[in-house]
Design a protein around this motif. Sequence first.
Motif, PDB file in Angstrom:
ATOM      1  N   ASP A  70       0.825  -1.201   0.000  1.00 42.08           N
ATOM      2  CA  ASP A  70       0.000   0.000   0.000  1.00 42.08           C
ATOM      3  C   ASP A  70       0.864   1.257   0.000  1.00 42.08           C
ATOM      4  O   ASP A  70       1.758   1.408   0.833  1.00 42.08           O
ATOM      5  N   TRP A 125      -4.606   2.314  -1.307  1.00 42.56           N
ATOM      6  CA  TRP A 125      -5.842   1.838  -0.697  1.00 42.56           C
ATOM      7  C   TRP A 125      -6.090   2.667   0.558  1.00 42.56           C
ATOM      8  O   TRP A 125      -5.976   2.202   1.668  1.00 42.56           O
ATOM      9  N   ARG A 143     -10.650   5.052  -4.565  1.00 40.92           N
ATOM     10  CA  ARG A 143     -10.867   3.776  -5.265  1.00 40.92           C
ATOM     11  C   ARG A 143      -9.880   3.579  -6.408  1.00 40.92           C
ATOM     12  O   ARG A 143     -10.255   3.359  -7.556  1.00 40.92           O
ATOM     13  N   CYS A 167      -7.117   1.337  -6.416  1.00 41.74           N
ATOM     14  CA  CYS A 167      -6.293   0.133  -6.464  1.00 41.74           C
ATOM     15  C   CYS A 167      -7.147  -1.110  -6.669  1.00 41.74           C
ATOM     16  O   CYS A 167      -8.074  -1.356  -5.934  1.00 41.74           O
ATOM     17  N   ARG A 168      -6.822  -1.872  -7.684  1.00 40.06           N
ATOM     18  CA  ARG A 168      -7.444  -3.175  -7.853  1.00 40.06           C
ATOM     19  C   ARG A 168      -6.383  -4.127  -8.374  1.00 40.06           C
ATOM     20  O   ARG A 168      -5.706  -3.843  -9.357  1.00 40.06           O
ATOM     21  N   TRP A 182      -9.200  -9.697  -5.062  1.00 41.60           N
ATOM     22  CA  TRP A 182      -9.365  -8.253  -5.075  1.00 41.60           C
ATOM     23  C   TRP A 182     -10.215  -7.774  -6.242  1.00 41.60           C
ATOM     24  O   TRP A 182     -10.378  -6.596  -6.453  1.00 41.60           O
ATOM     25  N   PRO A 230     -14.517  -4.967  -1.158  1.00 41.70           N
ATOM     26  CA  PRO A 230     -13.126  -5.108  -0.722  1.00 41.70           C
ATOM     27  C   PRO A 230     -12.969  -6.305   0.191  1.00 41.70           C
ATOM     28  O   PRO A 230     -13.916  -6.722   0.856  1.00 41.70           O
ATOM     29  N   ALA A 265      -9.263  -5.629   4.464  1.00 38.40           N
ATOM     30  CA  ALA A 265      -9.344  -4.189   4.224  1.00 38.40           C
ATOM     31  C   ALA A 265     -10.492  -3.580   5.010  1.00 38.40           C
ATOM     32  O   ALA A 265     -10.373  -2.491   5.562  1.00 38.40           O
ATOM     33  N   MET A 324     -14.853   1.929   4.674  1.00 39.29           N
ATOM     34  CA  MET A 324     -14.753   1.617   3.245  1.00 39.29           C
ATOM     35  C   MET A 324     -16.091   1.111   2.720  1.00 39.29           C
ATOM     36  O   MET A 324     -16.703   0.220   3.277  1.00 39.29           O
ATOM     37  N   TRP A 340     -17.022  -0.999  -4.311  1.00 38.31           N
ATOM     38  CA  TRP A 340     -15.898  -0.248  -4.880  1.00 38.31           C
ATOM     39  C   TRP A 340     -15.431  -0.902  -6.169  1.00 38.31           C
ATOM     40  O   TRP A 340     -15.590  -2.082  -6.387  1.00 38.31           O
ATOM     41  N   GLY A 377     -11.856  -0.649  -8.780  1.00 31.28           N
ATOM     42  CA  GLY A 377     -10.544  -0.033  -8.938  1.00 31.28           C
ATOM     43  C   GLY A 377     -10.311   0.454 -10.356  1.00 31.28           C
ATOM     44  O   GLY A 377     -11.066   0.178 -11.269  1.00 31.28           O
ATOM     45  N   ASN A 408      -3.489  -0.708 -10.943  1.00 27.06           N
ATOM     46  CA  ASN A 408      -2.455  -0.448  -9.952  1.00 27.06           C
ATOM     47  C   ASN A 408      -1.758   0.870 -10.251  1.00 27.06           C
ATOM     48  O   ASN A 408      -1.943   1.474 -11.292  1.00 27.06           O
TER      49      ASN A 408
END
Length: 275
Positions: free
Chosen positions: A161, A224, A230, A232-233, A239, A244, A248, A255, A259, A261, A264
Amino acid sequence: MGGASHRRVYAASRTGEDPLRVDLVPGAGPRVRGTDDLFPRQTPYSDPGGLDVSDLPRDPRELMLLVRNLMVHRLEGERIGYAIPEERLHHGAESRYVTALLRILRARRDAPLTRRRSSDERFVGTCRDFSLLLCSLPRATGTPSRIRGGYATCFVEGLHDDHRVTEYRLADGTWRPAGAQVAAAFHDVPFDPSDVPRNRFPVSGQAWRACRAGTADPATFGVWVDPVLRVCRSSSPAWSWTSPPVTARKRFPGMSEGWRGRGNTVRPPRTSRPS
């Protein structure tokens, strides 16, 4: 590069080691100097202004706990039973300088920084703010310090992260990473926050090289920090769901479900310029 007769170039080592300062003097060639006179000095961002530091501890480990007492991370409210006012989520985010941060703290309680504060009397920020203040106070009390950008593995299982920590220099010249944000007991990290293991926080350059070398999966690096972002996936099926993962949600109770993503966020390595 302009006509300055004396130029300074900051270059970071590609191995994540100390950056070097290179003085370019016309007619004399480059002169490489160490960081002894670089990281003890404040910058416009870290300068605490006229702060009286006479009552502050000198030990960076004690300063780390002091900083933890002065701040609440913007995603920690529910975990500590504090409903963060909406306006504080904005005011804190706009405070780029330690002087502004300290001004907000004084407005919420005009008392020495060493006094215990309630959640309502603290500054609401992010890892960057924790790290900046922990960079400023050691410098003000005589310990060279710097901020490092990288990826933490202690927040969400399997995810690197995007995160910031502070490094402070020991008497033998080595640097020790400290994570003021995770110094709170409820984070329950499996290490001493004043001595973050290097393998739990690869700096950005190391992460970049690992991904390029194929020894790390780029999809496991990202951001994250806030449901609104939102960003990061991972390619991992765990994931890719519209919810999530459980780890997480435990870390960040606020959260939202549903969500999605946007991929990255692995970037080229950052330099280690002083903050």
